[in-house]
Design a protein around this motif. Sequence first.
Motif, short mmCIF file in Angstrom:
data_model
loop_
_atom_site.label_atom_id
_atom_site.label_comp_id
_atom_site.label_asym_id
_atom_site.label_seq_id
_atom_site.Cartn_x
_atom_site.Cartn_y
_atom_site.Cartn_z
N UNK A 152 -5.76 -27.26 58.53
CA UNK A 152 -5.99 -26.18 57.57
C UNK A 152 -7.38 -26.30 56.96
N UNK A 153 -7.82 -27.54 56.72
CA UNK A 153 -9.17 -27.78 56.23
C UNK A 153 -10.19 -27.40 57.29
N UNK A 154 -9.89 -27.77 58.55
CA UNK A 154 -10.80 -27.43 59.64
C UNK A 154 -10.92 -25.93 59.82
N UNK A 170 -23.53 -25.07 51.47
CA UNK A 170 -23.08 -26.25 50.74
C UNK A 170 -21.57 -26.45 50.91
N UNK A 171 -20.82 -25.35 50.93
CA UNK A 171 -19.38 -25.43 51.14
C UNK A 171 -19.08 -26.03 52.51
N UNK A 195 -7.49 -29.77 47.52
CA UNK A 195 -8.79 -30.21 48.02
C UNK A 195 -9.74 -29.04 48.17
N UNK A 196 -9.25 -27.94 48.76
CA UNK A 196 -10.09 -26.77 48.98
C UNK A 196 -10.52 -26.13 47.65
N UNK A 197 -9.60 -26.06 46.69
CA UNK A 197 -9.95 -25.50 45.38
C UNK A 197 -11.04 -26.33 44.72
N UNK A 198 -10.91 -27.65 44.82
CA UNK A 198 -11.94 -28.54 44.25
C UNK A 198 -13.29 -28.29 44.93
N UNK A 199 -13.29 -28.19 46.27
CA UNK A 199 -14.53 -27.97 47.00
C UNK A 199 -15.12 -26.61 46.65
N UNK A 237 -19.44 -23.91 44.05
CA UNK A 237 -19.85 -22.80 43.18
C UNK A 237 -20.78 -23.28 42.08
N UNK A 238 -20.52 -24.48 41.56
CA UNK A 238 -21.37 -25.02 40.50
C UNK A 238 -22.79 -25.29 41.00
#
Length: 227
Positions: free
Chosen positions: A62-64, A110-111, A138-142, A147-148
């Motif tokens: 799912x990350x991939x 960057x993402x 994990x995805x929400x954190x990334x 975004x920052x």
Amino acid sequence: MRASVEKMYENSSNELDPAPPIVLFYLMGIWAMITGITGFLANVIAIFLFVTTKKLRTPFNFILMNLSVTELIISCTGNSLLAINSFNRQWMFSSQMCQANAFGMTYLGKYHDNIKDWVHRDQDRQFPLSTNFSSLVTLIFIWLYTLSCAVPPIFGWGQFSQNTLKVSCGVKWAQADQNPVEHISFVAYIYMLGFVIPVIIIFTSYLKIIRTVNMNKHGKEFTETII
């Protein structure tokens, strides 16, 4: 705000003198087309296989898939704009489009890098992803972390502008007409979030790997000595 953006956009057209060789622009355009088409086809196939094959729908994959979707968007938008502008040897769109392109490519780039870093850590079992929930967190954190890094110029801290060859847009690293304190603080901020913190995390992760390997090695030697 719009007036300052227009001024920045106009001033950027005089930053490059003398003009680079024409062949360089055509090489960039060809490279953008080839990598864009290749990236598009490869990631469409990967996403199709993920959606249609149940066994592939694991938390790690799912990350991939988010990595593939990011690359697909970059191939369709970033590569297309770069090819068009390169063949025309100039930025062909509005200043607002330059701002949008700079933000999008900064964020997606960057993402993309952050996801790849996390994939390597998962493979090293430092941050294993065993459930869909852990992958989502994990995805929400990334997303938020990335975004920052990309959003400050939108609110006036740092700037987006045309890059050196004037065929793409991104973060403006040269100080030029920016406030020195504001510019230095912005560059330091991006440097910390985009380089220093990831390097510290990677360094810490590999120290843990080395420590784990050494502990297993010593444990094995101790067991063999007793036997």
